[in-house]
Design a protein around this motif. Structure first.
Motif, mmCIF file in Angstrom:
data_model
loop_
_atom_site.group_PDB
_atom_site.id
_atom_site.type_symbol
_atom_site.label_atom_id
_atom_site.label_comp_id
_atom_site.label_asym_id
_atom_site.label_seq_id
_atom_site.Cartn_x
_atom_site.Cartn_y
_atom_site.Cartn_z
ATOM 1 N N MET A 82 13.148 1.737 2.103
ATOM 2 C CA MET A 82 13.038 1.586 0.648
ATOM 3 C C MET A 82 14.395 1.708 -0.030
ATOM 4 S SD MET A 82 10.022 0.894 -0.445
ATOM 5 C CE MET A 82 8.337 1.366 -0.703
ATOM 6 N N LYS A 131 16.667 -0.121 0.101
ATOM 7 C CA LYS A 131 17.150 -1.421 -0.378
ATOM 8 C C LYS A 131 16.947 -1.584 -1.882
ATOM 9 C CE LYS A 131 12.908 -3.622 1.096
ATOM 10 N NZ LYS A 131 12.322 -4.436 2.139
ATOM 11 N N LEU A 153 19.995 -6.282 -4.579
ATOM 12 C CA LEU A 153 18.825 -5.415 -4.634
ATOM 13 C C LEU A 153 17.709 -6.020 -3.772
ATOM 14 C CD1 LEU A 153 18.303 -2.806 -6.266
ATOM 15 C CD2 LEU A 153 16.981 -4.179 -7.851
ATOM 16 N N GLU A 162 5.072 -14.815 -0.826
ATOM 17 C CA GLU A 162 6.100 -14.097 -1.583
ATOM 18 C C GLU A 162 6.689 -12.950 -0.776
ATOM 19 O OE1 GLU A 162 3.570 -13.349 -4.874
ATOM 20 O OE2 GLU A 162 4.728 -14.663 -6.189
ATOM 21 N N SER A 163 6.235 -12.863 0.468
ATOM 22 C CA SER A 163 6.679 -11.728 1.258
ATOM 23 C C SER A 163 7.792 -12.138 2.221
ATOM 24 C CB SER A 163 5.452 -11.169 1.984
ATOM 25 O OG SER A 163 5.832 -10.496 3.129
ATOM 26 N N TYR A 164 8.909 -11.457 2.126
ATOM 27 C CA TYR A 164 10.046 -11.759 3.000
ATOM 28 C C TYR A 164 10.929 -10.523 3.118
ATOM 29 C CZ TYR A 164 12.455 -12.294 -1.487
ATOM 30 O OH TYR A 164 12.955 -12.068 -2.742
ATOM 31 N N GLU A 165 11.765 -10.532 4.160
ATOM 32 C CA GLU A 165 12.732 -9.441 4.335
ATOM 33 C C GLU A 165 14.100 -10.034 4.585
ATOM 34 O OE1 GLU A 165 11.381 -7.057 7.642
ATOM 35 O OE2 GLU A 165 9.453 -6.798 6.620
ATOM 36 N N ALA A 216 5.987 -6.060 -1.656
ATOM 37 C CA ALA A 216 6.158 -7.393 -2.235
ATOM 38 C C ALA A 216 6.196 -7.301 -3.761
ATOM 39 C CB ALA A 216 5.039 -8.304 -1.768
ATOM 40 N N LYS A 271 9.610 -6.487 -5.463
ATOM 41 C CA LYS A 271 10.608 -7.544 -5.643
ATOM 42 C C LYS A 271 10.480 -8.190 -7.009
ATOM 43 C CE LYS A 271 11.528 -8.680 -0.856
ATOM 44 N NZ LYS A 271 10.408 -8.249 0.014
ATOM 45 N N ILE A 304 10.128 4.039 -5.343
ATOM 46 C CA ILE A 304 10.446 4.104 -3.914
ATOM 47 C C ILE A 304 10.371 5.507 -3.318
ATOM 48 C CG2 ILE A 304 11.808 1.995 -3.973
ATOM 49 C CD1 ILE A 304 14.338 3.634 -3.998
#
Ligand code: SF4
Lengths: 221, 620
Positions: free
Chosen positions: A13, A15, A57, A200-203, B10, B13, B22
């Motif tokens: 987290m 990030k 971010l 919408e989910s990515y890393e 998700a 973001k 967090i």
């Protein structure tokens, strides 16, 4: 030489800790650790801390760098040990060294991007995107917004893994000073290109930073 | 282990300031296995940066987590963008540390710091998927409790909250956790737990009391509806502060929060007795920490947080008996580390420049004072013992010491207020300006001066001598604001005021009874939340909610109440006796001031707790 360059990771987290918050986090961790940091002169003295290359971010990284000015004779080993004891768990100091490369010479960075998919995407389809001559996107700069061609910012693309529900690939994107591309802009464009197959989910994870050394390009350290 | 985690991520973001959600901050506590622990979700019904600034939460969080048999995690109200994402993606309200559903905790506890956060309490329960009404929660559902200053008259939340905790939580929270463990081991029924804890001093289970009303809507009686529950519920205090848990470790947030600094609580309670101030009565009697304890705690806070600022916390810093000694000792451990000390809540009357010089080592920021009323007559009515001479003398010292900005806080709509009193605010501000210009240019700093006048609207609060007073109507308050504005003749005075509609609702819920629970539910369903934030406050929706429920809000805010009437909070005992408040109410009309507890004990009733200032004389 009192300046120590620390290589650190920012995971989990962590990030979502913004650049400004990260500075505050280091300042307080140094305080807690009781390390002999040096302060700037002037009306409002602050600790002498400089990050080499800001991280967007929402992106994790295993290669971040920060330069901190300590009093003469501070042991690098001690700095690593004490800071790891006083930083929050998502930020870990990996090693310490004398700064060699200049932050101004940073040219690019390598990222691993993992995207969740919800439809069939072929290798060719992905390649098609990276072969486009023009991928226009809007980039926010200090002076406002400007339209850029992402193509000019991508220097390498390599697909690592493709399954029904994930695509994992590596890219090298221009970074530092003038020509910096935040990887999430690229991902957003790719999602747009893939349409309903994208989620919408990515890393995004940063693995390396490169700088120029005369004509050559080498790892920043 | 956690099925919401990736969906939740998700969402992050897409929202502003994801750092709000967090967790993982330095000094936050993470316990992996909840299975054998009592789990407590500590909810602050506002956004992270507001909630994280609150001292009570910090104390109870660290204290509960020091128990090996308990885990306490924090929960804040997600900001509106995050709430939209959560609802869209079917994610319930999650705790900050483990990102676990709040509904899965054993006890869900809210701290009620201001009335305008009630809609957030309901909205958070709704987001958590916990039934809003206490009566609808079946066996196996989390218990919902609430504490904090508004819990003393928690009646508007009576149908929603399973039990209230009245007073300081350090001891009573532990007793409740102990009782929970026993009850859980016995596999008891929900109601049995509530019955068991209702015998603990400071615990109030509203469902165990019946309220009857008269024809005119006033209260006829409040009576326990079962054996073994007390007719009056007495608050809890910590008799000897030094013997209780003292905060020496604080979470250090990543993001900037409202009060981003160490807080050192120096004492509880207030010796003054300003007649409008609820805190001044709720937290009686005054109890101090010893200087030695405070220095120890300060040192530990410095080492464990790395903060660059320390603030002393209390209702009135200058009333701490050994303030100079404390500050000298604190400076010894802070100056070398470049830590600034800040002293909020200084009074005008014993203000000393030397003190300010000591602590303001770097920045000369503005000074703030709260005369509260514009004329001496009205200040006598409210028992704010600040003299005009004091304010002007202090201003002179401050200007000579290099300050050129002063903030003055006032209230409008106070009982007995006249036009003269309102104009008096402008006059007083002008006098402060005149003081500045009477000082030779060589001495004062800067060519000009700014005085900022802020007014809030008086809200009559329970457990104060003004609890029987009506609030001014919104129109009257607006007129008074305009009158004041028109009487400010110079650009050197800037004037800010508060929205009167918010103050009206504050009065309604501060003095409300349990018939307001339905209004809260209706308002939540209409989308009310974050009422303390101007941009989200929707007055029209509230009016609709009152109308739908057939409740007249003016009944609560605008009625002059007779001393003989039964008040919705009469079954709550804060130590200070109702008769004492009546006497103070009368004295207000006689314009007679009341001395502080240190000058003369007036026998308010708080001595029944057996500690603090009430016994200082005897000890000396
Ligand atoms: S009993 Fe006396 S000293 Fe104690 S709080 Fe009341 S007025 Fe103050």
């Amino acid at each position: 030489m009192s300046k120590i360059r620390l290589k650190f990771s920012k995971m989990g987290m962590g990030k979502y800790i913004s650049h400004l918050d990260l500075l505050r986090t280091f300042t307080r961790a140094i305080h807690r650790a009781g390390l002999p940091v040096r302060y700037s002169q002037g009306f409002n003295p602050h600790q002498l801390i400089t990050f080499s290359l800001p991280l967007a971010l929402g992106v994790t990284s295993e290669t971040e760098f920060v330069d901190i000015d300590f009093e003469e004779g501070t042991s690098a080993v001690e700095v690593v040990e004490k800071l790891n004891g006083s930083l929050p768990p998502d930020i870990r100091i990996l090693n310490a060294s004398e700064p060699k490369c200049k932050a101004n010479d940073i040219v690019s960075a390598r990222y691993i991007i993992k995207m969740d998919l919800c439809g069939l995407v072929s290798k060719a389809r992905l390649q098609e995107f990276f072969n486009l001559n023009e991928i226009l996107a809007v980039k926010k700069t200090k002076r406002g917004e400007k339209e850029i061609n992402l193509r000019d910012y991508i220097t390498m693309y390599d697909l690592k893994e493709l399954t029904e529900n994930t695509a994992k690939f590596e890219v090298i994107l221009l970074a530092g000073g003038e020509n910096n591309l935040k990887p999430d802009i690229l991902v957003a464009k790719l999602c747009e290109f893939l349409g309903s197959c994208a989620t919408e989910s990515y890393e995004i994870h940063r693995t390396e930073i490169f700088c120029k050394d005369g004509e050559k390009v080498k790892n920043f350290y | 282990m956690n099925c919401y985690k990736s969906k939740f991520e998700a969402c992050l973001k897409k929202v502003q300031k994801p750092a709000r959600y967090i967790g993982n901050e330095f000094n936050s506590v993470h316990k992996d296995d909840f299975s054998n622990l009592v789990s407590f979700a500590f909810c602050f019904p506002d956004v992270y940066e507001v909630g994280m600034s609150h001292l009570g939460m910090k104390i109870l969080y660290q204290m509960m987590n020091e128990r090996e048999d308990t885990v306490c995690e924090r929960v804040f109200a997600p900001w509106v963008d995050m709430e939209d994402e959560l609802r869209k993606n079917g994610i319930p309200l999650l705790s900050l540390e483990s990102h676990l559903p709040v509904a899965d905790f054993d006890i869900v506890g809210f701290t009620l710091q201001y009335e305008m956060s009630y809609s957030n309490v309901l909205n958070m329960l709704d987001l958590a998927g916990i039934p809003l009404k206490s009566a609808d929660r079946g066996e196996g559902t989390a218990f919902v409790c609430a504490g904090g200053p508004c819990a003393y008259n928690g009646e508007p939340l009576a149908d929603i909250v399973d039990f209230f905790i009245l007073g300081e939580g350090e001891e009573v929270n532990n007793e409740i956790l102990d009782a929970y463990k026993v009850w859980k081991a016995q596999k008891g029924k929900r109601v049995e737990f509530l019955e068991q804890i209702s015998r603990i001093q400071g615990v109030y289970v509203p469902a165990f009391y019946d309220v009857e009303y008269n024809q005119d809507s006033t209260i006829k009686s409040i009576t326990p509806n079962r054996e073994g529950v007390p007719a009056k519920i007495k608050k809890r205090i910590i008799k000897e502060l030094d013997n209780t848990y003292i905060l020496d470790k604080m979470i250090v947030p990543f993001m900037d929060i409202v009060h981003d600094r160490m807080t050192l609580e120096i004492f509880r309670g207030c010796i003054r007795g300003c007649r409008f101030c609820q805190a001044g009565y709720l937290y009686r009697p005054v109890r101090e920490h010893s200087t030695q304890k405070l220095i120890d705690a300060a040192q530990k806070l410095i080492d464990s947080t790395g903060y660059e600022e320390m603030s002393l916390s209390s209702l009135s810093t200058s009333d701490f008996t050994c303030l100079h000694e404390l500050i000298d000792e604190l400076l010894k451990i802070t100056v070398d580390k470049r830590i600034n000390l800040s002293l909020p809540s200084l009074r005008v009357d014993n203000f000393s420049m030397e003190l300010m010089e000591k602590v303001q080592t770097v920045k000369k920021s503005g000074l703030t004072f709260a005369p509260e009323a514009g004329t001496q007559r009205l200040r006598d009515v409210i028992n704010k013992n600040v003299l005009e001479e004091d304010l002007l003398r202090t201003s002179r010292i401050a200007f000579e010491g290099g300050y050129n900005r002063i903030k003055l806080y006032f209230m409008i709509g106070l009982p007995t207020e006249t036009e003269e009193d309102v104009k008096g605010i402008a006059e007083l501000a002008q006098k402060v300006i005149d003081v500045f210009y009477s000082i030779p240019k060589e001495i004062r700093r800067g060519r000009s001066v700014t005085v900022t006048v802020s007014t809030s609207s008086f809200v009559p609060k329970p457990f104060t001598p003004f609890q029987w007073e009506p609030q001014n109507r919104i129109e009257t308050l607006i007129e008074k604001q305009k009158l004041l504005k028109d009487n400010i003749k110079t650009k050197s005075i800037s004037y800010n005021w508060h929205q009167s509609h918010v103050s009206f609702l504050e009065a309604v819920f501060a003095k409300g009874d349990r018939r307001l629970s339905d209004v809260l539910i209706a308002a939540q369903q209409k989308g009310c939340r974050f009422d303390g934030w101007d941009e989200h406050f929707e007055y029209e929706k509230w009016l609709e909610a009152f109308k739908d429920c057939g409740v007249d809000p003016e009944f609560y805010a605008y009625r002059k109440i007779d001393h003989a009437e039964i008040l919705p909070w009469d079954h709550i005992d804060i130590g200070v006796k109702k008769e004492y408040l009546m006497k103070e109410h009368d004295r207000a009309y006689e314009e007679v001031t009341t001395p502080s507890c240190r000058e003369k004990c007036m026998g308010c009733g708080a001595a029944s707790f057996g500690g603090g200032v009430c016994f200082e004389q005897n000890q000396a």
